[in-house]
Write a protein that holds these residues in place. Structure first.
Motif, mmCIF file in Angstrom:
data_model
loop_
_atom_site.group_PDB
_atom_site.id
_atom_site.type_symbol
_atom_site.label_atom_id
_atom_site.label_comp_id
_atom_site.label_asym_id
_atom_site.label_seq_id
_atom_site.Cartn_x
_atom_site.Cartn_y
_atom_site.Cartn_z
ATOM 1 N N VAL A 273 0.828 -1.207 0.000
ATOM 2 C CA VAL A 273 0.000 0.000 0.000
ATOM 3 C C VAL A 273 0.860 1.253 0.000
ATOM 4 O O VAL A 273 0.611 2.201 -0.762
ATOM 5 C CB VAL A 273 -0.945 0.013 1.217
ATOM 6 N N ALA A 274 1.882 1.267 0.854
ATOM 7 C CA ALA A 274 2.746 2.448 0.948
ATOM 8 C C ALA A 274 3.406 2.761 -0.387
ATOM 9 O O ALA A 274 3.513 3.932 -0.789
ATOM 10 C CB ALA A 274 3.793 2.235 2.036
ATOM 11 N N ALA A 276 2.296 1.666 -3.480
ATOM 12 C CA ALA A 276 1.306 1.926 -4.527
ATOM 13 C C ALA A 276 0.724 3.334 -4.421
ATOM 14 O O ALA A 276 0.524 4.008 -5.446
ATOM 15 C CB ALA A 276 0.187 0.890 -4.453
ATOM 16 N N LEU A 277 0.458 3.787 -3.191
ATOM 17 C CA LEU A 277 -0.155 5.097 -2.994
ATOM 18 C C LEU A 277 0.869 6.188 -2.693
ATOM 19 O O LEU A 277 0.491 7.331 -2.436
ATOM 20 C CB LEU A 277 -1.195 5.028 -1.866
ATOM 21 N N LYS A 278 2.137 5.800 -2.719
ATOM 22 C CA LYS A 278 3.236 6.754 -2.536
ATOM 23 C C LYS A 278 3.055 7.575 -1.251
ATOM 24 O O LYS A 278 3.085 8.811 -1.265
ATOM 25 C CB LYS A 278 3.363 7.664 -3.761
ATOM 26 N N ILE A 279 2.871 6.861 -0.141
ATOM 27 C CA ILE A 279 2.590 7.503 1.142
ATOM 28 C C ILE A 279 3.892 7.765 1.893
ATOM 29 O O ILE A 279 4.724 6.868 2.055
ATOM 30 C CB ILE A 279 1.675 6.614 2.001
ATOM 31 N N ASN A 280 4.063 8.991 2.350
ATOM 32 C CA ASN A 280 5.210 9.311 3.187
ATOM 33 C C ASN A 280 5.065 8.616 4.542
ATOM 34 O O ASN A 280 3.964 8.573 5.109
ATOM 35 C CB ASN A 280 5.309 10.822 3.407
ATOM 36 N N PRO A 281 6.159 8.066 5.072
ATOM 37 C CA PRO A 281 6.073 7.341 6.354
ATOM 38 C C PRO A 281 5.453 8.169 7.473
ATOM 39 O O PRO A 281 4.735 7.614 8.317
ATOM 40 C CB PRO A 281 7.545 7.003 6.653
ATOM 41 N N GLU A 282 5.714 9.477 7.488
ATOM 42 C CA GLU A 282 5.166 10.313 8.560
ATOM 43 C C GLU A 282 3.654 10.520 8.445
ATOM 44 O O GLU A 282 3.020 11.047 9.367
ATOM 45 C CB GLU A 282 5.857 11.680 8.574
#
Length: 311
Positions: A273-274, A276-282
């Motif tokens: 998910v992180a 695929a959706l290009k989510i910043n860890p913070e």
């Protein structure tokens, strides 16, 4: 004698399985009648859709899943309005206060997304921030597929994303057994049993009181089960793959997840998910709860959403 035992069993199912544990009413607690009093209506080709439109400022949509409704977000509306947002909370067709017409495909993700886009257009809202939960994720992925330029920021709350981590409490085959189950839910035979099981699986501790449960139980007793039937007998068995949609998502995304959720588990899909959706860890946050995080962590979630939107 056999008839007697059947009647006893029916009575046990009907009256003794209360879906709430707490009898204490909270100060200034909203009732379902008051909540419905704030709702407006929008006519669609499938029927009337009810929604709340409250506040002024940048728009934010709070989208429920199955088998809930906009009632799930009742504790989060005013905190977001008070911080300068226009909050839109729909009951999707077949749920909550909205109409529940007979049918099947009108409850698929494509049609749910189309109706939500039409609602937002009718409100004159071109772009908005978007919060979704549970099956609201499927309707959101489909909305982005149909029109990728509407959502400015996306907040993911224990949402269906991949088959990995998806363990619904109910899966049914289409047909007589599933239809009988829906009949029992809407006729008071197993309504309490369904809700009690749902909250036991969806909350670390079921602290809901009778007014809380009223907003979940009333729509079922009003016959709002056709959309549920479609979801549990169709969607759950053939979960759509939106991987191609994820590739084209280029907006800020935040995750706020009840880490103890057994129905939608984060660990089996977290890396996928992180990426695929290009989510910043913070922007990935965990809360100490199971599935229905809006019930017990509304203030914490609201603060995290406001912090993310202010960036």
């Amino acid at each position: 004698m056999q008839k007697f035992f059947v009647l006893v069993l029916f009575g046990v199912l009907l009256f003794s399985c209360k879906p709430y544990q707490n009898t204490k009413i909270r100060k200034n607690q909203i009732t379902y009648e008051d909540f419905r009093g704030d709702q407006r209506l929008y006519p669609t080709d499938g029927g009337l859709v009810k929604y709340i439109d409250k506040g002024k400022g940048p728009a934010i949509v709070l989208l429920h899943g199955v088998p809930t409704s906009g009632w799930l977000y009742r504790k989060m509306i005013d905190p977001l309005v008070d911080r300068g947002y226009r909050v839109i909370v729909p009951d999707m067709l077949g749920y909550g206060s909205s109409d529940s017409p007979e049918g099947f495909e009108l409850y698929n993700a494509e049609n749910h997304a189309k109706r939500l886009l039409q609602l937002m257009e009718s409100l004159g809202i071109e772009k908005w921030s978007h919060v979704m939960h549970d099956a609201g994720g499927l309707w959101t992925w489909e909305l982005i597929k149909q029109n990728p330029n509407k959502i400015e920021k996306l907040i993911v709350l224990n949402t269906i994303i991949y088959e990995d981590g998806f363990y619904p409490p109910v899966r049914m085959k289409p047909g007589g057994m599933a239809k009988t189950a829906m009949w029992a839910y809407r006729n008071g035979v197993t309504t309490n049993t369904l809700l009690k099981k749902l909250f036991e699986e969806g909350l670390k501790e079921n602290t809901l009181n009778v007014l809380d449960v009223e907003g979940y139980k009333t729509p079922l007793l009003e016959g709002k089960t056709d959309a549920m039937y479609y979801f549990f007998s169709q969607t759950c068995n053939e979960l759509p793959d939106y991987s191609d949609v994820f590739k084209n998502i280029d907006i800020p995304v935040s995750v706020i997840w009840g880490i103890h959720d057994t129905m939608l588990q984060w660990p089996p899909q977290e890396n996928r998910v992180a990426r695929a959706l290009k989510i910043n860890p913070e922007d990935i946050h965990f809360v100490d709860e199971k599935h229905f995080i809006q019930e017990t962590k509304a203030k914490e979630i609201s603060y995290k959403i406001l912090d993310f939107l202010s960036k």
